[in-house]
Design a protein around this motif. Structure first.
Motif, PDB file in Angstrom:
ATOM      1  N   ILE A 295      11.758  21.617  -1.330  1.00 13.31           N
ATOM      2  CA  ILE A 295      11.142  21.813  -0.113  1.00 13.31           C
ATOM      3  C   ILE A 295      11.061  23.103   0.499  1.00 13.31           C
ATOM      4  CG2 ILE A 295      11.355  20.893   2.171  1.00 13.31           C
ATOM      5  CD1 ILE A 295      12.793  18.399   0.795  1.00 13.31           C
ATOM      6  N   LYS A 296      12.137  23.671   0.430  1.00 19.01           N
ATOM      7  CA  LYS A 296      11.865  25.022   1.257  1.00 19.01           C
ATOM      8  C   LYS A 296      10.869  25.918   0.371  1.00 19.01           C
ATOM      9  CE  LYS A 296      16.300  24.981   2.840  1.00 19.01           C
ATOM     10  NZ  LYS A 296      17.997  25.684   2.354  1.00 19.01           N
ATOM     11  N   ASN A 297      10.809  25.922  -0.874  1.00 17.16           N
ATOM     12  CA  ASN A 297       9.771  26.796  -1.648  1.00 17.16           C
ATOM     13  C   ASN A 297       8.422  26.041  -1.380  1.00 17.16           C
ATOM     14  OD1 ASN A 297      11.815  28.272  -2.882  1.00 17.16           O
ATOM     15  ND2 ASN A 297      11.777  27.137  -4.757  1.00 17.16           N
ATOM     16  N   ALA A 298       8.216  24.926  -1.179  1.00 17.74           N
ATOM     17  CA  ALA A 298       6.839  24.291  -0.912  1.00 17.74           C
ATOM     18  C   ALA A 298       6.339  24.900   0.235  1.00 17.74           C
ATOM     19  CB  ALA A 298       6.846  22.744  -0.748  1.00 17.74           C
ATOM     20  N   PHE A 299       6.982  25.095   1.433  1.00 19.39           N
ATOM     21  CA  PHE A 299       6.852  25.549   2.481  1.00 19.39           C
ATOM     22  C   PHE A 299       6.347  27.267   2.486  1.00 19.39           C
ATOM     23  CE2 PHE A 299       8.036  21.524   4.483  1.00 19.39           C
ATOM     24  CZ  PHE A 299       6.915  21.366   5.027  1.00 19.39           C
ATOM     25  N   VAL A 300       7.294  27.899   1.577  1.00 21.35           N
ATOM     26  CA  VAL A 300       6.862  29.228   1.383  1.00 21.35           C
ATOM     27  C   VAL A 300       5.654  29.446   0.577  1.00 21.35           C
ATOM     28  CG1 VAL A 300       7.877  31.404  -0.057  1.00 21.35           C
ATOM     29  CG2 VAL A 300       9.507  29.887   1.641  1.00 21.35           C
ATOM     30  N   HIS A 301       5.460  28.693  -0.220  1.00 24.47           N
ATOM     31  CA  HIS A 301       4.278  28.723  -1.124  1.00 24.47           C
ATOM     32  C   HIS A 301       3.092  28.471  -0.362  1.00 24.47           C
ATOM     33  CE1 HIS A 301       1.628  28.376  -4.599  1.00 24.47           C
ATOM     34  NE2 HIS A 301       1.308  27.158  -4.312  1.00 24.47           N
ATOM     35  N   ALA A 302       3.058  27.390   0.730  1.00 25.32           N
ATOM     36  CA  ALA A 302       1.905  26.888   1.637  1.00 25.32           C
ATOM     37  C   ALA A 302       1.725  28.309   2.322  1.00 25.32           C
ATOM     38  CB  ALA A 302       2.390  25.649   2.211  1.00 25.32           C
ATOM     39  N   GLU A 303       2.597  28.830   3.013  1.00 25.50           N
ATOM     40  CA  GLU A 303       2.476  29.916   3.954  1.00 25.50           C
ATOM     41  C   GLU A 303       1.815  31.121   3.122  1.00 25.50           C
ATOM     42  OE1 GLU A 303       4.740  32.899   6.888  1.00 25.50           O
ATOM     43  OE2 GLU A 303       5.902  31.089   6.048  1.00 25.50           O
ATOM     44  N   ARG A 304       2.169  31.392   1.869  1.00 24.25           N
ATOM     45  CA  ARG A 304       1.666  32.435   1.132  1.00 24.25           C
ATOM     46  C   ARG A 304       0.096  32.144   0.689  1.00 24.25           C
ATOM     47  NH1 ARG A 304       5.741  32.765  -2.662  1.00 24.25           N
ATOM     48  NH2 ARG A 304       4.561  31.403  -4.028  1.00 24.25           N
ATOM     49  N   LYS A 305      -0.077  31.048   0.557  1.00 25.55           N
ATOM     50  CA  LYS A 305      -1.607  30.493  -0.010  1.00 25.55           C
ATOM     51  C   LYS A 305      -2.187  30.363   1.429  1.00 25.55           C
ATOM     52  CE  LYS A 305      -1.473  29.954  -4.202  1.00 25.55           C
ATOM     53  NZ  LYS A 305      -2.251  30.393  -5.216  1.00 25.55           N
ATOM     54  N   GLY A 306      -1.770  30.273   2.646  1.00 24.29           N
ATOM     55  CA  GLY A 306      -2.197  30.127   3.660  1.00 24.29           C
ATOM     56  C   GLY A 306      -2.902  28.643   3.899  1.00 24.29           C
ATOM     57  N   TRP A 307      -2.311  27.776   3.512  1.00 19.04           N
ATOM     58  CA  TRP A 307      -2.504  26.362   3.312  1.00 19.04           C
ATOM     59  C   TRP A 307      -1.752  25.844   4.729  1.00 19.04           C
ATOM     60  CZ3 TRP A 307      -0.671  24.886  -2.087  1.00 19.04           C
ATOM     61  CH2 TRP A 307      -1.361  25.337  -2.930  1.00 19.04           C
ATOM     62  N   ASP A 308      -2.128  24.694   5.414  1.00 23.08           N
ATOM     63  CA  ASP A 308      -1.486  24.131   6.512  1.00 23.08           C
ATOM     64  C   ASP A 308      -0.881  22.783   5.996  1.00 23.08           C
ATOM     65  OD1 ASP A 308      -3.836  22.422   5.758  1.00 23.08           O
ATOM     66  OD2 ASP A 308      -4.597  22.361   8.048  1.00 23.08           O
ATOM     67  N   ARG A 309      -0.671  22.552   4.935  1.00 21.83           N
ATOM     68  CA  ARG A 309       0.038  21.518   4.445  1.00 21.83           C
ATOM     69  C   ARG A 309       0.608  21.341   3.148  1.00 21.83           C
ATOM     70  NH1 ARG A 309      -4.545  17.437   5.050  1.00 21.83           N
ATOM     71  NH2 ARG A 309      -4.916  18.970   6.811  1.00 21.83           N
ATOM     72  N   THR A 310       1.692  20.563   2.824  1.00 23.03           N
ATOM     73  CA  THR A 310       2.252  20.448   1.567  1.00 23.03           C
ATOM     74  C   THR A 310       2.182  19.313   0.959  1.00 23.03           C
ATOM     75  OG1 THR A 310       4.374  20.249   2.600  1.00 23.03           O
ATOM     76  CG2 THR A 310       3.869  22.562   2.295  1.00 23.03           C
ATOM     77  N   TYR A 311       2.336  19.045  -0.194  1.00 27.65           N
ATOM     78  CA  TYR A 311       2.058  17.610  -0.834  1.00 27.65           C
ATOM     79  C   TYR A 311       3.296  17.181  -1.636  1.00 27.65           C
ATOM     80  CZ  TYR A 311      -2.674  19.192  -0.178  1.00 27.65           C
ATOM     81  OH  TYR A 311      -3.862  19.786   0.516  1.00 27.65           O
ATOM     82  N   TRP A 312       3.872  15.986  -1.293  1.00 25.93           N
ATOM     83  CA  TRP A 312       4.916  15.428  -1.679  1.00 25.93           C
ATOM     84  C   TRP A 312       4.772  14.174  -2.250  1.00 25.93           C
ATOM     85  CZ3 TRP A 312       9.399  16.477   2.249  1.00 25.93           C
ATOM     86  CH2 TRP A 312       9.414  17.650   2.725  1.00 25.93           C
ATOM     87  N   ALA A 313       5.196  14.069  -3.624  1.00 26.58           N
ATOM     88  CA  ALA A 313       5.185  12.724  -4.346  1.00 26.58           C
ATOM     89  C   ALA A 313       6.322  12.114  -4.480  1.00 26.58           C
ATOM     90  CB  ALA A 313       4.554  12.876  -5.738  1.00 26.58           C
ATOM     91  N   PHE A 314       6.445  10.626  -4.158  1.00 31.98           N
ATOM     92  CA  PHE A 314       7.482   9.779  -4.010  1.00 31.98           C
ATOM     93  C   PHE A 314       7.444   8.632  -4.955  1.00 31.98           C
ATOM     94  CE2 PHE A 314       6.652  11.766   0.076  1.00 31.98           C
ATOM     95  CZ  PHE A 314       8.131  12.154   0.338  1.00 31.98           C
ATOM     96  N   ASP A 315       8.344   8.272  -5.871  1.00 36.07           N
ATOM     97  CA  ASP A 315       8.348   7.561  -6.594  1.00 36.07           C
ATOM     98  C   ASP A 315       9.063   6.175  -5.814  1.00 36.07           C
ATOM     99  OD1 ASP A 315       8.796   5.584  -9.022  1.00 36.07           O
ATOM    100  OD2 ASP A 315      11.019   6.153  -9.167  1.00 36.07           O
ATOM    101  N   ILE A 316       8.935   5.112  -6.205  1.00 37.38           N
ATOM    102  CA  ILE A 316       9.789   3.896  -5.439  1.00 37.38           C
ATOM    103  C   ILE A 316      11.156   3.566  -6.083  1.00 37.38           C
ATOM    104  CG2 ILE A 316       9.479   1.607  -4.700  1.00 37.38           C
ATOM    105  CD1 ILE A 316       6.557   1.932  -4.737  1.00 37.38           C
ATOM    106  N   HIS A 317      10.971   3.004  -7.132  1.00 39.88           N
ATOM    107  CA  HIS A 317      12.328   2.401  -7.714  1.00 39.88           C
ATOM    108  C   HIS A 317      13.123   3.470  -8.161  1.00 39.88           C
ATOM    109  CE1 HIS A 317       8.665  -0.206  -8.542  1.00 39.88           C
ATOM    110  NE2 HIS A 317       9.324  -0.940  -7.875  1.00 39.88           N
ATOM    111  N   ASP A 318      14.636   3.085  -7.918  1.00 37.98           N
ATOM    112  CA  ASP A 318      15.631   4.280  -8.013  1.00 37.98           C
ATOM    113  C   ASP A 318      15.519   5.518  -7.319  1.00 37.98           C
ATOM    114  OD1 ASP A 318      17.584   2.510  -9.678  1.00 37.98           O
ATOM    115  OD2 ASP A 318      16.158   2.927 -11.482  1.00 37.98           O
ATOM    116  N   THR A 319      14.549   5.377  -6.552  1.00 39.35           N
ATOM    117  CA  THR A 319      14.493   6.757  -5.545  1.00 39.35           C
ATOM    118  C   THR A 319      14.541   6.301  -4.118  1.00 39.35           C
ATOM    119  OG1 THR A 319      13.173   7.555  -7.515  1.00 39.35           O
ATOM    120  CG2 THR A 319      12.661   8.378  -5.196  1.00 39.35           C
ATOM    121  N   ILE A 320      13.333   5.351  -3.547  1.00 39.88           N
ATOM    122  CA  ILE A 320      13.654   4.974  -2.176  1.00 39.88           C
ATOM    123  C   ILE A 320      14.204   3.829  -2.276  1.00 39.88           C
ATOM    124  CG2 ILE A 320      11.864   4.252  -0.350  1.00 39.88           C
ATOM    125  CD1 ILE A 320       9.820   5.923  -1.514  1.00 39.88           C
ATOM    126  N   ILE A 321      13.907   2.763  -3.125  1.00 40.37           N
ATOM    127  CA  ILE A 321      14.435   1.478  -3.091  1.00 40.37           C
ATOM    128  C   ILE A 321      15.153   1.095  -4.160  1.00 40.37           C
ATOM    129  CG2 ILE A 321      13.604  -1.077  -2.755  1.00 40.37           C
ATOM    130  CD1 ILE A 321      11.316  -0.462  -1.295  1.00 40.37           C
TER     131      ILE A 321
END
Length: 145
Positions: free
Chosen positions: A6-32
């Motif tokens: 997560i921290k690296n994602a924000f560092v990468h976004a700042e370095r690239k000049g992006w205003d967002r990061t992209y996070w992918a979430f599995d459901i089973h055995d991860t959220i629920i």
């Protein structure tokens, strides 16, 4: 460790000049916790998964991608369930915001910076607590907002 990603994602976004990061979430055995039923979707969250996702999916600097092998007929039920729990995903199994360029081909594999997936090492019994601690820390929110 997911918090490092997560921290690296924000560092990468700042370095690239992006205003967002992209996070992918599995459901089973991860959220629920899975119920292995073909009749009804499981609805028991892992501890702190719901509360943490409520925070994450409302952030303007995070694009949330539901990354799941769930059957198409289940997805509507999952989306309704998540919305009832104040959790909102931007995309399902895709990221149309990042298209193929010379540096990568993203037509069959969506681009993401952070992956919440039990098969990739995410431990829902420990990692949700670490993510919640990070997301609610003053230092982290000062840096990312």
């Amino acid at each position: 460790m997911i918090t490092k990603a997560i921290k690296n994602a924000f560092v990468h976004a700042e370095r690239k000049g992006w205003d967002r990061t992209y996070w992918a979430f599995d459901i089973h055995d991860t959220i629920i916790k899975p119920n292995w039923s073909a009749e009804e979707i499981p609805t028991e969250f892992y501890p702190l998964a719901k509360e943490t996702l409520q925070i994450i999916t409302k952030r303007k600097d995070v694009v949330s991608i539901l990354y799941t092998c769930s059957h198409p007929h289940e997805l509507e039920n999952y989306l309704r369930f998540f919305e009832e729990n104040d959790i909102f995903f931007d995309y399902i199994n895709e990221n149309p915001e990042v298209r193929s360029e010379s540096y990568g081909y993203y037509e069959n594999k969506p681009y993401f910076n952070v992956l919440f997936e039990d098969k990739a090492g995410f431990d829902p019994l420990e990692d949700w607590k670490e993510v919640m601690t990070l997301m609610t820390s003053e230092d982290f929110n000062t840096i990312t907002n």
